[in-house]
Write an enzyme that holds these catalytic residues in place. Structure first.
Site, PDB file in Angstrom:
ATOM      1  N   ARG A  75       0.762  -1.123   0.120  1.00 19.01           N
ATOM      2  CA  ARG A  75       0.163  -0.027   0.275  1.00 19.01           C
ATOM      3  C   ARG A  75       0.885   0.988  -0.014  1.00 19.01           C
ATOM      4  O   ARG A  75       1.733   1.402   0.756  1.00 19.01           O
ATOM      5  CB  ARG A  75      -0.957   0.102   1.250  1.00 19.01           C
ATOM      6  CG  ARG A  75      -1.893  -1.327   1.157  1.00 19.01           C
ATOM      7  CD  ARG A  75      -2.717  -1.244   2.437  1.00 19.01           C
ATOM      8  NE  ARG A  75      -3.320  -2.648   2.515  1.00 19.01           N
ATOM      9  CZ  ARG A  75      -4.525  -3.233   1.992  1.00 19.01           C
ATOM     10  NH1 ARG A  75      -4.838  -2.347   1.067  1.00 19.01           N
ATOM     11  NH2 ARG A  75      -4.787  -4.086   2.411  1.00 19.01           N
ATOM     12  N   THR A 129      -9.679  -8.899  -5.336  1.00 23.98           N
ATOM     13  CA  THR A 129     -10.031  -8.546  -4.180  1.00 23.98           C
ATOM     14  C   THR A 129     -10.790  -9.620  -3.515  1.00 23.98           C
ATOM     15  O   THR A 129     -11.798 -10.139  -4.037  1.00 23.98           O
ATOM     16  CB  THR A 129     -10.787  -7.187  -3.741  1.00 23.98           C
ATOM     17  OG1 THR A 129     -11.180  -7.140  -2.376  1.00 23.98           O
ATOM     18  CG2 THR A 129     -11.781  -7.093  -4.829  1.00 23.98           C
ATOM     19  N   ILE A 130     -10.656 -10.180  -2.466  1.00 25.08           N
ATOM     20  CA  ILE A 130     -11.400 -11.244  -1.813  1.00 25.08           C
ATOM     21  C   ILE A 130     -12.909 -10.747  -1.278  1.00 25.08           C
ATOM     22  O   ILE A 130     -13.750 -11.619  -1.205  1.00 25.08           O
ATOM     23  CB  ILE A 130     -10.574 -11.996  -0.634  1.00 25.08           C
ATOM     24  CG1 ILE A 130     -10.642 -11.208   0.415  1.00 25.08           C
ATOM     25  CG2 ILE A 130      -9.434 -12.692  -0.983  1.00 25.08           C
ATOM     26  CD1 ILE A 130     -10.162 -11.802   1.832  1.00 25.08           C
ATOM     27  N   ASP A 131     -13.021  -9.864  -1.096  1.00 29.29           N
ATOM     28  CA  ASP A 131     -14.203  -8.721  -0.752  1.00 29.29           C
ATOM     29  C   ASP A 131     -15.275  -8.892  -1.750  1.00 29.29           C
ATOM     30  O   ASP A 131     -16.465  -8.882  -1.193  1.00 29.29           O
ATOM     31  CB  ASP A 131     -14.036  -7.336  -0.186  1.00 29.29           C
ATOM     32  CG  ASP A 131     -12.958  -7.508   0.989  1.00 29.29           C
ATOM     33  OD1 ASP A 131     -12.755  -8.339   1.651  1.00 29.29           O
ATOM     34  OD2 ASP A 131     -12.192  -6.298   0.855  1.00 29.29           O
ATOM     35  N   LYS A 215     -33.938 -26.018  22.386  1.00 33.86           N
ATOM     36  CA  LYS A 215     -33.521 -27.265  23.176  1.00 33.86           C
ATOM     37  C   LYS A 215     -32.965 -28.359  22.288  1.00 33.86           C
ATOM     38  O   LYS A 215     -32.139 -29.103  22.822  1.00 33.86           O
ATOM     39  CB  LYS A 215     -34.765 -27.851  23.810  1.00 33.86           C
ATOM     40  CG  LYS A 215     -35.605 -27.140  24.898  1.00 33.86           C
ATOM     41  CD  LYS A 215     -36.618 -27.782  25.777  1.00 33.86           C
ATOM     42  CE  LYS A 215     -37.234 -26.686  26.717  1.00 33.86           C
ATOM     43  NZ  LYS A 215     -38.213 -27.271  27.576  1.00 33.86           N
ATOM     44  N   SER A 219     -25.975 -26.045  20.050  1.00 31.39           N
ATOM     45  CA  SER A 219     -24.684 -25.183  19.405  1.00 31.39           C
ATOM     46  C   SER A 219     -25.271 -24.801  18.037  1.00 31.39           C
ATOM     47  O   SER A 219     -26.116 -24.956  17.455  1.00 31.39           O
ATOM     48  CB  SER A 219     -23.687 -26.309  18.972  1.00 31.39           C
ATOM     49  OG  SER A 219     -24.248 -27.290  17.920  1.00 31.39           O
ATOM     50  N   GLU A 226     -16.032  -8.562   9.670  1.00 27.72           N
ATOM     51  CA  GLU A 226     -14.799  -7.868  10.504  1.00 27.72           C
ATOM     52  C   GLU A 226     -15.312  -6.557  10.683  1.00 27.72           C
ATOM     53  O   GLU A 226     -15.995  -5.792   9.688  1.00 27.72           O
ATOM     54  CB  GLU A 226     -13.560  -7.868  10.144  1.00 27.72           C
ATOM     55  CG  GLU A 226     -13.603  -7.334   8.634  1.00 27.72           C
ATOM     56  CD  GLU A 226     -12.099  -7.324   7.858  1.00 27.72           C
ATOM     57  OE1 GLU A 226     -11.005  -7.708   8.563  1.00 27.72           O
ATOM     58  OE2 GLU A 226     -12.196  -7.141   6.762  1.00 27.72           O
TER      59      GLU A 226
END
Length: 325
Positions: A75, A129-131, A215, A219, A226
């Protein structure tokens, strides 16, 4: 455009799987069409400081399967200034570079746009870009590979979540977009996704807890985009404080999402975009990004792909909610 004889290529910003496939395609297609190709190392920093090499087909042999970028990336704060871009332009003149191809994300293509306009210089961009947050393309280079990496990681985390009856908040990259989180949540069979496009306030979190934790379902997996303020740690702390009966864990996948051998799709996207970029230069195009829409390459003006927000399909939120009951 017959004056264009030498094309410089660089990778900028965050690395993405498939960048090497794009470098390979640009080099070989460029040479095939009679151009001299110069690889510029370390992005715009390398352009400013004249770090480059004339590429042959042998220089890009055997790299299509490699992650990262052989050109390295950085950058550049200097390139954000008019003085820095002037130095980069002087380097282009010194090295005989007549056109530039930039592989990178929003910030990198913004820099490419300024450079092209200021110096009336032919610049073409590839969305690396991975985004997947660039307007005008269905997918960006690296996005498919990163999704598969996340899915593999979450599949492993779910084994532990089920064994210990825990809630796992898994944080993924995405900058200011939730494409990775939302798509991967569906692919992983997660119970929820928290994305910037649909910020979860307190009532929504409680609704999720009451809906997703029954119930028969002690999990679960929550995929979180992010964020410096509301990342996975933030939501995990809230659940610990507001629902102390649940065992909560956090997994931040971090930079492992960027690495690895690119998927077949990313190799194909990058290869087709690289060939299309050389063709665009031959046709006199400038200040455009090569996008991929409906199984074909398209030209998207920098002014559109940078300034226009990519539409987030909120129907995917409904899909995830209905499948997570």
């Amino acid at each position: 455009m017959s004056k264009i004889k030498t094309i410089g290529i660089l990778t900028s910003g965050g690395d993405a799987p498939g960048m090497n496939a794009a470098i390979r395609a640009l080099t070989r297609s460029g040479i095939c069409n009679g151009f001299t190709i110069k690889g510029i190392y370390r992005g715009y920093e390398g352009l400013i400081h004249d770090e480059m090499k004339t590429f042959t087909t042998e220089d890009v042999s055997g790299i299509i399967n490699r992650g990262g970028t052989i050109l390295k990336t950085a950058r550049s704060k200097d390139f954000m200034t008019p003085e820095g871009r002037q130095k980069a332009y002087e380097t282009c003149k010194k090295e005989g570079i007549d056109a530039l191809v930039v592989i990178g994300g929003n910030g990198s293509l913004t820099g490419a746009w300024h450079f092209g306009v200021e110096f009336d210089f032919p610049v073409v961009g590839l969305p690396g870009t991975i985004d997947n947050d660039l307007y005008g393309t269905d997918s960006t280079i690296g996005y498919d590979t990163t999704m598969n990496t996340i899915v593999e990681c979450v599949d492993r985390i779910r084994d532990t979540a089920n064994s210990h009856e825990r809630i796992f908040f898994v944080e993924v990259m995405g900058r200011e977009s939730g494409f990775l989180a939302q798509y991967c949540a569906i692919a992983c069979g997660a119970e929820a996704a928290i994305v910037p496009e649909e910020l979860t306030d307190e009532d929504q979190l409680k609704e999720f807890m009451s809906r997703g934790i029954r119930k028969s379902k002690k999990s679960c997996i929550v995929i979180v985009s992010e964020s410096p303020k509301c990342g996975a740690m933030y939501y995990a702390e809230r659940v610990k404080n507001e629902f102390p009966e649940f065992d909560v864990r956090v997994s931040i996948l971090g930079h492992l999402q960027r690495g690895g051998s690119p998927s077949a799709l990313d190799r194909v996207f990058a290869s087709c975009m690289g060939v299309a970029a050389i063709q665009a230069i031959k046709e006199g195009q400038r200040n455009v990004m090569i996008g991929y829409r409906n199984d074909d390459t398209v030209l998207v003006p920098f002014s559109e792909c940078i300034r226009t927000d990519k539409r987030f399909d909120k129907r995917l939120i409904t899909v995830l909610n209905e499948l997570s009951i």
